[in-house]
Motif scaffolding. Structure first.
Motif, short mmCIF file in Angstrom:
data_model
loop_
_atom_site.label_atom_id
_atom_site.label_comp_id
_atom_site.label_asym_id
_atom_site.label_seq_id
_atom_site.Cartn_x
_atom_site.Cartn_y
_atom_site.Cartn_z
N TYR A 156 37.08 36.71 -25.58
CA TYR A 156 35.91 36.19 -26.46
C TYR A 156 36.90 35.58 -27.63
O TYR A 156 37.25 35.86 -28.47
CB TYR A 156 35.05 37.05 -26.92
CG TYR A 156 34.01 36.28 -27.58
CD1 TYR A 156 32.72 35.17 -26.66
CD2 TYR A 156 33.47 36.02 -29.02
CE1 TYR A 156 31.71 34.46 -27.20
CE2 TYR A 156 32.70 35.59 -29.20
CZ TYR A 156 31.50 34.78 -28.73
OH TYR A 156 30.51 33.65 -29.40
N ARG A 173 36.03 32.07 -30.15
CA ARG A 173 35.28 30.93 -30.84
C ARG A 173 34.94 30.98 -32.27
O ARG A 173 36.49 31.16 -32.88
CB ARG A 173 33.70 32.35 -31.14
CG ARG A 173 32.40 31.69 -32.42
CD ARG A 173 31.54 32.73 -32.21
NE ARG A 173 32.14 32.67 -34.15
CZ ARG A 173 31.79 32.66 -35.23
NH1 ARG A 173 31.62 31.38 -35.53
NH2 ARG A 173 32.66 33.16 -36.04
N TYR A 233 35.51 33.89 -22.48
CA TYR A 233 34.19 33.48 -22.37
C TYR A 233 34.70 32.36 -24.00
O TYR A 233 35.51 32.72 -25.11
CB TYR A 233 33.29 34.93 -23.07
CG TYR A 233 32.94 35.38 -21.95
CD1 TYR A 233 32.34 34.91 -21.16
CD2 TYR A 233 34.19 36.03 -21.66
CE1 TYR A 233 32.08 35.98 -19.97
CE2 TYR A 233 33.77 36.95 -20.36
CZ TYR A 233 32.41 37.04 -19.58
OH TYR A 233 32.65 38.01 -18.66
N GLU A 234 34.78 31.36 -24.32
CA GLU A 234 34.68 30.66 -25.19
C GLU A 234 33.35 29.82 -25.61
O GLU A 234 32.06 28.68 -25.13
CB GLU A 234 35.78 29.26 -24.76
CG GLU A 234 35.84 28.36 -25.96
CD GLU A 234 36.72 27.49 -25.75
OE1 GLU A 234 36.63 26.25 -25.59
OE2 GLU A 234 38.07 27.39 -24.75
N ASP A 235 32.87 30.17 -27.28
CA ASP A 235 31.45 29.20 -27.63
C ASP A 235 32.14 28.56 -28.79
O ASP A 235 32.82 29.13 -29.81
CB ASP A 235 30.96 30.70 -28.13
CG ASP A 235 29.81 30.75 -26.48
OD1 ASP A 235 29.65 30.33 -26.54
OD2 ASP A 235 29.48 32.15 -26.91
N ASN A 236 32.40 26.69 -28.21
CA ASN A 236 33.37 26.42 -30.10
C ASN A 236 32.26 25.88 -30.66
O ASN A 236 31.38 25.84 -29.79
CB ASN A 236 34.10 25.27 -28.51
CG ASN A 236 35.41 24.83 -29.68
OD1 ASN A 236 35.59 25.27 -30.72
ND2 ASN A 236 35.99 23.43 -28.87
N LEU A 277 30.09 26.89 -32.94
CA LEU A 277 29.25 28.06 -32.51
C LEU A 277 28.83 29.07 -33.66
O LEU A 277 29.99 29.85 -33.50
CB LEU A 277 28.47 28.31 -31.48
CG LEU A 277 28.40 27.34 -30.33
CD1 LEU A 277 27.97 27.74 -28.90
CD2 LEU A 277 26.63 26.19 -30.92
N ARG A 310 24.54 31.05 -28.35
CA ARG A 310 25.67 30.96 -27.56
C ARG A 310 25.84 31.74 -26.33
O ARG A 310 26.03 33.37 -26.20
CB ARG A 310 26.85 31.96 -28.46
CG ARG A 310 26.75 32.08 -29.85
CD ARG A 310 28.33 32.66 -31.06
NE ARG A 310 27.15 33.72 -31.30
CZ ARG A 310 27.88 35.19 -31.77
NH1 ARG A 310 29.61 35.32 -31.45
NH2 ARG A 310 27.14 36.37 -32.18
N GLU A 343 27.69 31.74 -23.88
CA GLU A 343 28.85 32.28 -23.15
C GLU A 343 28.97 33.75 -24.26
O GLU A 343 29.45 34.35 -23.11
CB GLU A 343 30.69 31.92 -23.88
CG GLU A 343 30.54 30.26 -23.11
CD GLU A 343 30.84 31.00 -21.19
OE1 GLU A 343 32.42 31.54 -21.06
OE2 GLU A 343 29.84 30.60 -20.97
#
Length: 482
Positions: A16, A18, A52-55, A57, A66, A68
């Protein structure tokens, strides 16, 4: 249950990553996070099943979704992955309640004898599958949460300070202002906004303004077209008249007056007050909504037999002299009686001439000056009270609690009176120029402006059943004055 193994026999984990706004400078960009996490997994013999990428956020704001992050938990529950590797716990979450949801899943897996793994690059003592790891994770997430809360408070205080000083908040330059300094105007863009304000006050709908902008090729600073909602937001924002907005509302100083910003305004404050007042009245249903703009009397004409609002329909033209459209009462299935229909052109001409007559009477009775605003003395009295209360508090003759209790409602009254005075001044300025000569300008007006002129004079236009067969009889048309 043993951990899930890939084709190579290694444990399958999810990585993960972020990044929140402003984190890039800290060296924790998602690319570097992924690289470090992959090296970490390789050193432990784990295989990365998915990243899993939450850019861009936040992991602190509760309302931030979020996607992902949520998907990763679903994949863990479904057995598609058997663990998670993160760069640091604050990349994973800053909300204790989110952490607890993951801990619940790890504890449930432990009861089912399913082995899950959890690790971070920055610290190896936060394994959620152990009591000690969960304890340390809870402490670090609580600390991260408090750090974010402190940052949030400082940011809010900074924004409040900027608002009080009339300074611009961060972000890109809005349409109308230069991108370099965000304070000086772009002449062509500013003129588009001025015309939009004038058009809306003149009765043109937001959708028509947006259509005109699209036809002219007007684009935002990001290159996109403007829809009606975006134009409405720009024109109702007090920035357009040089006033500061804070948290979505007009920001007032301690005297209840709007704080003036340090940028060039596009329209006078009076025009902005008139526009926002018109928007408010429309939203409350006080102004007639103009949804049908193709025909002059759509929704204004009423059936003289049943009272239902009549609709306009195009007609099949048998000759050049035939009617192009007609007003007709809808059928019984649509709430009408269907018993009255009339060629549209002669009805429109009769109503138009009646509007002209009303305009002529108005021109003949123009007053030389607008009436004075009746609440000036009340506003002055309230402002004197506010000044006295403030002086008493500053001189410690009044407690802070007493001062707030006395002035809280007073500030609202003063702000409302300032708004009413600005509206009155704007209306008085328009009044001093005299009423518009509708007769001379009629053909140049849009259908929306023509309809607005009709609505200003008449509540409705009753179309009675024909009394003289196919021959138009003006007595069958009964305009209802306001």
């Amino acid at each position: 249950m043993a951990a899930r193994r890939g084709s190579s026999g290694a444990i399958q984990v999810g990585v993960y990553t972020r990044i929140g706004k402003g984190d890039e400078a800290e060296g924790s960009g998602v690319v570097r996070q992924e690289e470090d996490c992959r090296l970490h997994c390789a050193a432990r013999g784990w295989e990365v099943a998915k990243v899993y990428e939450d850019n861009d956020l936040s992991a602190y704001k509760r309302r931030t979704v979020r996607p992902e992050f949520r998907q990763m938990l679903e994949d863990l529950k479904a057995g598609r992955i058997d663990g998670v590797v993160v760069w640091d716990i604050d990349r994973f979450t800053r909300q204790p309640r989110e952490l607890e949801a993951w801990i619940d899943e790890y504890e449930e897996a432990e009861r089912r004898n399913r082995r899950l793994v959890f690790d971070s690059v920055s610290a190896s003592d936060m394994d959620l599958s152990t009591e000690n790891g969960r304890f340390i994770a809870r402490i670090k997430v609580t600390i991260a949460n408090q750090s974010s809360a402190d940052t949030s408070r400082r940011t809010k205080r900074k924004h409040l300070e900027l608002a009080a000083q009339g300074k611009l908040p961060g972000g890109r330059a809005p349409y109308g202002w230069n991108r370099d300094d965000r304070r000086t105007l772009v002449p062509e863009e500013a003129e588009n906004l001025r015309k939009a304000v004038k058009d809306f006050l003149g009765g043109i709908r937001w959708a028509s303004i947006a259509r005109e902008w699209r036809d002219k090729g007007v684009r935002s600073h990001s290159g996109g077209f403007f829809d009606d909602s975006k134009i409405k937001r720009m024109l109702t924002n007090p920035r357009i008249c040089g006033y500061r907005m804070h948290q979505g509302e007009l920001f007032l100083d301690e005297r209840g007056e709007p704080v003036v910003g340090d940028w060039e305004p596009i329209v006078p404050a009076g025009d902005w007050y008139l526009l926002t007042e018109k928007v408010r009245r429309e939203s409350e249903g006080r102004a007639t909504r103009d949804n049908a703009t193709k025909y002059l009397l759509s929704g204004i004409a009423r059936c003289g037999r049943c009272g239902t609002k009549m609709r306009a329909f195009p007609s099949y033209r048998k000759s050049k002299t035939s009617s192009q459209f007609k007003y007709a009462c809808p059928g019984r299935n649509d709430g009408g009686c269907g018993g009255v229909a009339r060629a549209g052109e002669p009805v429109d001409r009769l109503v138009r001439n009646a509007v002209f007559l009303s305009s002529d009477k108005a021109l003949a009775n123009v007053r030389e000056r607008a009436p004075e605003w009746a609440e000036e003395e009340q506003l002055a009295s309230l402002e004197r009270d506010m000044a006295e209360f403030k002086q008493a508090w500053q001189q410690k003759r009044m407690s802070a609690a007493r001062y707030i209790a006395l002035t809280e409602d007073l500030e609202k009254q003063i702000a409302e009176l300032h708004r009413e005075r600005a509206l009155h001044r704007a209306e008085a300025a328009a009044f001093s120029a005299g009423p518009i000569d509708i007769r001379e300008r009629w053909e140049k007006l849009t259908i929306e402006q023509q309809r607005a002129a009709v609505i200003k004079v008449f509540r409705a236009v009753i179309i009675k059943p024909a009394s003289n067969g196919p021959i138009f009889d003006p007595t069958d048309i009964e305009p209802v004055l306001r």
